[in-house]
Design an enzyme around this catalytic site. Structure first.
Site, PDB file in Angstrom:
ATOM      1  N   ASP A  28      13.025  17.637 -12.264  1.00 53.59           N
ATOM      2  CA  ASP A  28      13.555  17.755 -10.460  1.00 53.59           C
ATOM      3  C   ASP A  28      14.494  16.794 -10.209  1.00 53.59           C
ATOM      4  O   ASP A  28      14.467  15.129 -10.554  1.00 53.59           O
ATOM      5  CB  ASP A  28      12.238  17.973  -9.651  1.00 53.59           C
ATOM      6  CG  ASP A  28      12.738  18.357  -8.036  1.00 53.59           C
ATOM      7  OD1 ASP A  28      13.971  18.935  -8.222  1.00 53.59           O
ATOM      8  OD2 ASP A  28      11.792  18.180  -7.154  1.00 53.59           O
ATOM      9  N   ARG A  41      27.085  19.186  -6.836  1.00 51.21           N
ATOM     10  CA  ARG A  41      25.741  19.083  -7.430  1.00 51.21           C
ATOM     11  C   ARG A  41      25.064  19.142  -9.359  1.00 51.21           C
ATOM     12  O   ARG A  41      24.142  18.833 -10.089  1.00 51.21           O
ATOM     13  CB  ARG A  41      24.859  20.166  -7.022  1.00 51.21           C
ATOM     14  CG  ARG A  41      24.795  19.954  -5.235  1.00 51.21           C
ATOM     15  CD  ARG A  41      23.724  20.717  -4.839  1.00 51.21           C
ATOM     16  NE  ARG A  41      22.843  21.326  -5.161  1.00 51.21           N
ATOM     17  CZ  ARG A  41      20.951  20.785  -5.356  1.00 51.21           C
ATOM     18  NH1 ARG A  41      21.376  19.937  -4.531  1.00 51.21           N
ATOM     19  NH2 ARG A  41      20.422  20.952  -6.184  1.00 51.21           N
ATOM     20  N   HIS A  45      23.314  18.075 -12.624  1.00 57.98           N
ATOM     21  CA  HIS A  45      22.275  18.630 -13.438  1.00 57.98           C
ATOM     22  C   HIS A  45      23.370  19.044 -15.228  1.00 57.98           C
ATOM     23  O   HIS A  45      22.530  18.775 -16.151  1.00 57.98           O
ATOM     24  CB  HIS A  45      23.770  20.567 -13.394  1.00 57.98           C
ATOM     25  CG  HIS A  45      22.394  21.583 -12.108  1.00 57.98           C
ATOM     26  ND1 HIS A  45      21.253  20.741 -11.563  1.00 57.98           N
ATOM     27  CD2 HIS A  45      22.786  22.281 -10.872  1.00 57.98           C
ATOM     28  CE1 HIS A  45      20.838  21.799 -10.164  1.00 57.98           C
ATOM     29  NE2 HIS A  45      21.793  21.993 -10.292  1.00 57.98           N
ATOM     30  N   SER A  73      13.671  28.534 -11.938  1.00 55.96           N
ATOM     31  CA  SER A  73      12.726  29.043 -11.244  1.00 55.96           C
ATOM     32  C   SER A  73      12.967  30.631 -11.166  1.00 55.96           C
ATOM     33  O   SER A  73      14.448  30.614 -10.831  1.00 55.96           O
ATOM     34  CB  SER A  73      12.483  28.144 -10.256  1.00 55.96           C
ATOM     35  OG  SER A  73      13.219  28.315  -9.715  1.00 55.96           O
ATOM     36  N   LEU A 139       8.462  21.562 -33.735  1.00 57.17           N
ATOM     37  CA  LEU A 139       8.214  21.787 -31.681  1.00 57.17           C
ATOM     38  C   LEU A 139       8.517  22.714 -32.016  1.00 57.17           C
ATOM     39  O   LEU A 139       9.568  22.770 -31.878  1.00 57.17           O
ATOM     40  CB  LEU A 139       8.891  20.261 -31.206  1.00 57.17           C
ATOM     41  CG  LEU A 139       9.448  20.382 -29.628  1.00 57.17           C
ATOM     42  CD1 LEU A 139       7.714  19.820 -29.511  1.00 57.17           C
ATOM     43  CD2 LEU A 139      10.771  19.689 -29.188  1.00 57.17           C
ATOM     44  N   ARG A 196       4.605  18.136  -6.143  1.00 55.85           N
ATOM     45  CA  ARG A 196       4.092  20.157  -6.040  1.00 55.85           C
ATOM     46  C   ARG A 196       3.901  20.967  -7.593  1.00 55.85           C
ATOM     47  O   ARG A 196       4.882  20.020  -8.446  1.00 55.85           O
ATOM     48  CB  ARG A 196       4.701  20.845  -5.043  1.00 55.85           C
ATOM     49  CG  ARG A 196       5.135  19.903  -3.955  1.00 55.85           C
ATOM     50  CD  ARG A 196       6.521  21.772  -2.866  1.00 55.85           C
ATOM     51  NE  ARG A 196       7.840  21.248  -3.168  1.00 55.85           N
ATOM     52  CZ  ARG A 196       8.207  19.930  -2.990  1.00 55.85           C
ATOM     53  NH1 ARG A 196       7.708  19.387  -2.121  1.00 55.85           N
ATOM     54  NH2 ARG A 196       9.746  19.892  -3.449  1.00 55.85           N
ATOM     55  N   GLU A 209      -3.140  17.347 -16.836  1.00 54.13           N
ATOM     56  CA  GLU A 209      -3.424  16.501 -16.337  1.00 54.13           C
ATOM     57  C   GLU A 209      -1.781  16.760 -15.718  1.00 54.13           C
ATOM     58  O   GLU A 209      -0.946  17.310 -16.304  1.00 54.13           O
ATOM     59  CB  GLU A 209      -3.349  15.430 -17.608  1.00 54.13           C
ATOM     60  CG  GLU A 209      -4.614  15.236 -18.247  1.00 54.13           C
ATOM     61  CD  GLU A 209      -5.884  15.104 -17.218  1.00 54.13           C
ATOM     62  OE1 GLU A 209      -5.180  14.216 -15.995  1.00 54.13           O
ATOM     63  OE2 GLU A 209      -7.303  16.154 -17.161  1.00 54.13           O
TER      64      GLU A 209
END
Ligand code: FPP
Length: 253
Positions: A28, A41, A45, A73, A139, A196, A209
């Protein structure tokens, strides 16, 4: 102490202690990073995709098995069309340019979310990169694309209920999640000072965690990742038991 500890020493220190097997990040702050610089913006990114490269490399280097990144999202489709279009182009470019590095570093690319909603140029490059990196083992890098945690649970519940009906158990639902096959989530990181979960990995967060960093995602690099891991390594994970039970070797003691 960690703020003045040299990066190499911090890296060496986190490597000597048990690592989180699976780290997920809510990346974020791209927009604010750009706004602070008077830039559009998308510049945030773009710098954010540099952070993706750096953090993937660092995660692999210390031996984290799975890294899951919230890249887009299900709710992000509602952003202005120009931003969505630019983000999709950035993703397509990233998938094209990173395949070589993924192969060199043993990174297997994976993706979760409503992938059928992705534009064709992204879907094709994603499929190509996933196929090419499928045998890599160092990975697993999972991009959450058009992803929503509630959507994932609804999708899994439908599939599990169709197979199991009222006999459905938690394990059946878990096996139907898009994250099936990844190690359990150990550590969730969110950047930019927000605290959040934002519909990310809702089921998987049950015993993760949580680490909140004030750093905006485009500025997040190795040092910030290792600081999050060091924070994780200082926690006692009790999974509902008491500290005394853990010291004695588990439940029933
Ligand atoms: C949240 O910041 C970030 C996103 C919605 C997109 C994340 C995308 C990237 C990091 C780059 C592309 C990804 C890859 C895998 C190459 P925000 O825009 O909500 O920031 P703000 O809260 O400051 O406005």
């Amino acid at each position: 102490m960690t703020s003045i500890e040299p990066l190499a020493a911090l890296e060496a220190r986190v490597k000597t202690r048990p690592l989180p097997r699976h780290v997920a990040i809510i990346m974020d702050g791209n927009g604010r990073w750009a706004e602070q610089r008077g830039l559009p913006r998308i510049a945030g990114h773009r710098e954010g995709s540099e952070a993706v490269r750096a953090v993937t490399r660092a995660a692999r280097r210390v031996g984290i098995e799975a890294l899951t990144l919230y890249a887009f999202s299900a709710e992000n489709w509602a952003r202005p069309y120009a931003e969505v279009k630019a983000l999709m182009q950035l993703l397509a470019d990233y998938l094209e340019s990173e395949r070589g590095e993924m192969m060199e570093n043993g990174v297997r690319l994976n993706a979760i979310g409503e992938l059928e909603r992705l534009p064709r140029n992204v879907a094709e490059r994603l499929a190509q990169a996933r196929a090419e990196t499928a045998a890599n083992r160092d990975l697993v890098l999972t991009l959450a694309l058009s992803y929503g945690g509630r959507q994932e649970i609804v999708h899994a519940a439908r599939a599990a209920a169709a197979a199991k009906g009222a006999a459905l158990e938690a394990e059946d639902l878990e096996a139907a999640l898009w994250t099936h096959g990844l190690p359990p989530l150990d550590l969730l990181v969110r950047t930019s000072g927000e605290r959040r979960i934002s519909n990310f990995l809702l089921w998987q967060c049950a015993y993760a965690e949580l680490h909140f960093s004030d750093v905006l995602w485009p500025d997040f690099r190795d040092a910030e990742l290792f600081a999050a891991v060091a924070d994780f390594q200082g926690r006692q994970r009790r999974f509902g038991l008491t500290g005394a039970q853990l010291a004695d070797g588990g439940p029933g003691k």
